[in-house]
Design a protein around this motif. Structure first.
Motif, PDB file in Angstrom:
ATOM      1  N   VAL A   1       0.826  -1.209   0.000  1.00  0.00           N
ATOM      2  CA  VAL A   1       0.000   0.000   0.000  1.00  0.00           C
ATOM      3  C   VAL A   1       0.858   1.256   0.000  1.00  0.00           C
ATOM      4  CG1 VAL A   1      -1.798   1.280   1.211  1.00  0.00           C
ATOM      5  CG2 VAL A   1      -1.868  -1.221   1.176  1.00  0.00           C
ATOM      6  N   ALA A   2       1.836   1.324   0.901  1.00  0.00           N
ATOM      7  CA  ALA A   2       2.678   2.514   1.007  1.00  0.00           C
ATOM      8  C   ALA A   2       3.569   2.698  -0.216  1.00  0.00           C
ATOM      9  CB  ALA A   2       3.543   2.437   2.265  1.00  0.00           C
ATOM     10  N   MET A   3       3.909   1.594  -0.873  1.00  0.00           N
ATOM     11  CA  MET A   3       4.798   1.668  -2.032  1.00  0.00           C
ATOM     12  C   MET A   3       4.059   2.028  -3.319  1.00  0.00           C
ATOM     13  SD  MET A   3       7.934   1.170  -1.145  1.00  0.00           S
ATOM     14  CE  MET A   3       7.558   2.065   0.359  1.00  0.00           C
ATOM     15  N   ALA A   4       2.756   1.798  -3.342  1.00  0.00           N
ATOM     16  CA  ALA A   4       1.988   1.983  -4.579  1.00  0.00           C
ATOM     17  C   ALA A   4       2.122   3.391  -5.142  1.00  0.00           C
ATOM     18  CB  ALA A   4       0.518   1.648  -4.342  1.00  0.00           C
ATOM     19  N   GLY A   5       2.221   4.386  -4.269  1.00  0.00           N
ATOM     20  CA  GLY A   5       2.336   5.760  -4.744  1.00  0.00           C
ATOM     21  C   GLY A   5       3.760   6.247  -4.866  1.00  0.00           C
ATOM     22  N   LYS A   6       4.721   5.380  -4.505  1.00  0.00           N
ATOM     23  CA  LYS A   6       6.120   5.804  -4.497  1.00  0.00           C
ATOM     24  C   LYS A   6       6.972   5.161  -5.580  1.00  0.00           C
ATOM     25  CE  LYS A   6       6.224   6.596   0.524  1.00  0.00           C
ATOM     26  NZ  LYS A   6       6.883   6.217   1.795  1.00  0.00           N
ATOM     27  N   SER A   7       6.547   3.988  -6.067  1.00  0.00           N
ATOM     28  CA  SER A   7       7.382   3.248  -7.006  1.00  0.00           C
ATOM     29  C   SER A   7       7.678   4.061  -8.264  1.00  0.00           C
ATOM     30  CB  SER A   7       6.700   1.933  -7.405  1.00  0.00           C
ATOM     31  OG  SER A   7       7.472   1.243  -8.355  1.00  0.00           O
ATOM     32  N   GLN A   8       8.937   4.008  -8.685  1.00  0.00           N
ATOM     33  CA  GLN A   8       9.380   4.753  -9.861  1.00  0.00           C
ATOM     34  C   GLN A   8       9.417   3.893 -11.121  1.00  0.00           C
ATOM     35  OE1 GLN A   8       9.981   8.142  -9.610  1.00  0.00           O
ATOM     36  NE2 GLN A   8       9.132   7.740  -7.564  1.00  0.00           N
ATOM     37  N   ASP A   9       9.075   2.601 -10.981  1.00  0.00           N
ATOM     38  CA  ASP A   9       9.130   1.694 -12.127  1.00  0.00           C
ATOM     39  C   ASP A   9       7.861   1.856 -12.964  1.00  0.00           C
ATOM     40  OD1 ASP A   9       9.386  -0.358 -13.952  1.00  0.00           O
ATOM     41  OD2 ASP A   9      10.193  -1.782 -12.498  1.00  0.00           O
ATOM     42  N   LYS A  10       7.965   2.558 -14.071  1.00  0.00           N
ATOM     43  CA  LYS A  10       6.791   2.848 -14.912  1.00  0.00           C
ATOM     44  C   LYS A  10       6.329   1.645 -15.729  1.00  0.00           C
ATOM     45  CE  LYS A  10       6.853   6.989 -13.343  1.00  0.00           C
ATOM     46  NZ  LYS A  10       5.902   7.328 -12.255  1.00  0.00           N
ATOM     47  N   LYS A  11       7.142   0.568 -15.720  1.00  0.00           N
ATOM     48  CA  LYS A  11       6.724  -0.635 -16.441  1.00  0.00           C
ATOM     49  C   LYS A  11       5.607  -1.361 -15.702  1.00  0.00           C
ATOM     50  CE  LYS A  11       9.852  -3.260 -18.372  1.00  0.00           C
ATOM     51  NZ  LYS A  11      11.051  -4.124 -18.564  1.00  0.00           N
TER      52      LYS A  11
END
Length: 386
Positions: A350-360
Motif C-alpha cells: 500500500v505505502a509503495m503503490a504511490g512511491k514506485s518509480q518503475d513505470k513498467k
C-alpha cells in the motif's frame, strides 16, 4: 468416531511442514537447456533477452522426467521461466501466447502434480530451497533459493522467509493431530499440551515473518519482485482486453490463472480447520479458489482436519476453564498474526503503490497477486479469527 489424520499420509512432516524435504537442485542432462536459462534468469530479464532465450529453447519431452522430486523442480523452473517471459517487458508488453517450448511441458508437469500451470506457493515456494551448509540446521541465514526471478538478495530473503515460515509451522501441524487424538481419547492433559504447542507455533510463524524487513527492501519488493508473482487475471491483462494467456500447443482458449499468493499456503487453513474458524461472507469462494492451487494431498489434509474430532466442540463442552483459555489463546495468536500481516502488506504494498518509480508496472498494485482485493480479503480473514 471421526478419524485423526496422520501427517505422513498427506506429504506433511512434523519437521518441515508442507515443504518438500531435500529437493533436487538440478535436473538431468536432457533438461539442462531449461536449467541454463533459469540459472541466468535475472540477468536475462535485466538485459531484455529472456524472450529470445526462451524462443531458442528446444521442445523437451517432459514425460522423460522421472520421480516426484524431478517433477517438482521442473515445476519451479518452468514457473520461473514463464513468469520471466510474461512480465519481462512490463504490463504494456505482456504477450497473448506462451510459446510451446514452455506451455506444453508446463501444462504436462502441472497435470501430473495435480495443480494448475501457474506460479503458486506450491509450484514455487515449497520446492525452491536448499541449505547453504548441509551440516547446519535450516534457518533464515542458512537457506537459499534454487532459482530467483528478479530482486537478487532481496528476492532470496523474501522467498526464504516463506520457507522458514513453513518450518515454524511444522510443530503446530503435528500438534493439531495430537490435539484431535487427545479429543478422541478424552485426554485433557494431552489436549492442553497440544493447544500450547499450536499457540507457540503460530507465534513463531509471526516471529519469523517479522524478520522480513531485515533484508528485503519494500521498494525492491514492490517494483521488482511482486510484479513477477502476478497471474493472468490481473489488471494488466484486463486492461488489454485479454481473458488470460493462451498456452500454445495445449489449448486455443486462454487460461485465466491467478498468481502466487500467501493465501495459497496450506498453513493458516490448517489452523483454521483445527480451531473451527469459518470464513466470513464472501470469503469461502475465494478460499476454495486458492485451494485449487494447493497440491491434492495438502488439500486433503485440511479436509481431514475439518472432518476429524472437533477440538472446539470438545473444549467448550468440557467446561474446563483452562482448556477454554488455551483454546482462546490459540485464536488470539491467529488473529495477531493476521493483524501483523496486514501491517506488513501496508508497508510493502500500500505505502509503495504511490512511491514506485518503475513505470513498467503501474497497475499491479491495484489487486493482490492472487487477483483479489487483498486488503479486504486479509481484513475479513482477521475478522473471522476474532
Amino acid at each position: 468416531m471421526a478419524t485423526v489424520p496422520r501427517l505422513e499420509d498427506y506429504h506433511v512432516s512434523s519437521t518441515y511442514g508442507f515443504l518438500l524435504q531435500d529437493p533436487l537442485t538440478t535436473l538431468p542432462d536432457y533438461f539442462q537447456p531449461w536449467m541454463a536459462v533459469a540459472n541466468r534468469l535475472e540477468e536475462c530479464i535485466a538485459n531484455e533477452t529472456i524472450r529470445e532465450e526462451i524462443h531458442k529453447l528446444p521442445l523437451l519431452d517432459h514425460t522423460r522426467l522421472s520421480g516426484h522430486k524431478a517433477l517438482r523442480l521442473a515445476q519451479v523452473v518452468l514457473s520461473c521461466l514463464t513468469q520471466g517471459y510474461v512480465w519481462s517487458d512490463g504490463e504494456d508488453g505482456i504477450p497473448t501466447v506462451l510459446p510451446k517450448q514452455l506451455a506444453i511441458p508446463y501444462a504436462g508437469v502441472s497435470e501430473q502434480l495435480g495443480v494448475p500451470p501457474s506460479i503458486s506457493v506450491y509450484s514455487f515456494g515449497l520446492a525452491n530451497w536448499k541449505l547453504k551448509d548441509s551440516s547446519q540446521p535450516p534457518s533464515l541465514e542458512n537457506l537459499e533459493a534454487i532459482i530467483t526471478v528478479r530482486g537478487g538478495s532481496h528476492s532470496n530473503w523474501f522467498y526464504m522467509n516463506y520457507v522458514a515460515n513453513e518450518i515454524a509451522a511444522a510443530p503446530g501441524l503435528a500438534a493439531i493431530a495430537n490435539a484431535q487424538q487427545a479429543v478422541k481419547d478424552g485426554n485433557i492433559q494431552g489436549l492442553s499440551g497440544a493447544l500450547q504447542a499450536i499457540q507457540a507455533s503460530i507465534k513463531q510463524i509471526q516471529s519469523v515473518l517479522s524478520r522480513m524487513n531485515e533484508c528485503c527492501d519494500p521498494e525492491i519488493f514492490y517494483s521488482k519482485i511482486r510484479p513477477f508473482l502476478t497471474g493472468w487475471d490481473s489488471p494488466a491483462f484486463k486492461t488489454k482486453g485479454l481473458d488470460g494467456l493462451i498456452y500454445d500447443g495445449v489449448s486455443k482458449q486462454p487460461k485465466k490463472l491467478v498468481g502466487g499468493t500467501a493465501a495459497q499456503s496450506s498453513i493458516l487453513p490448517s489452523f483454521d480447520a483445527a480451531l473451527g474458524v469459518q470464513a466470513v461472507a464472501g470469503q469461502k469462494s475465494i478460499m476454495e479458489l486458492f485451494a485449487q492451487y494447493m497440491p491434492p494431498p495438502h488439500r486433503n489434509f485440511i479436509n481431514a482436519i475439518s472432518s476429524g474430532p472437533s477440538i472446539k466442540d470438545y473444549v467448550f463442552s468440557s467446561g474446563n476453564k483452562q482448556l477454554q483459555g488455551q483454546f482462546n489463546d490459540c485464536l488470539a495468536a491467529l488473529e495477531q498474526w493476521r493483524s501483523y500481516h496486514i501491517q506488513l502488506v501496508t508497508r510493502y504494498v500500500v505505502a509503495m503503490a504511490g512511491k514506485s518509480q518503475d513505470k513498467k508496472f503501474v497497475k499491479h498494485g491495484l489487486a493482490g497477486t492472487g487477483g483479489t482485493d487483498y486488503m479486504e480479503f486479509l481484513k475479513k480473514m482477521r475478522d473471522a479469527s476474532k
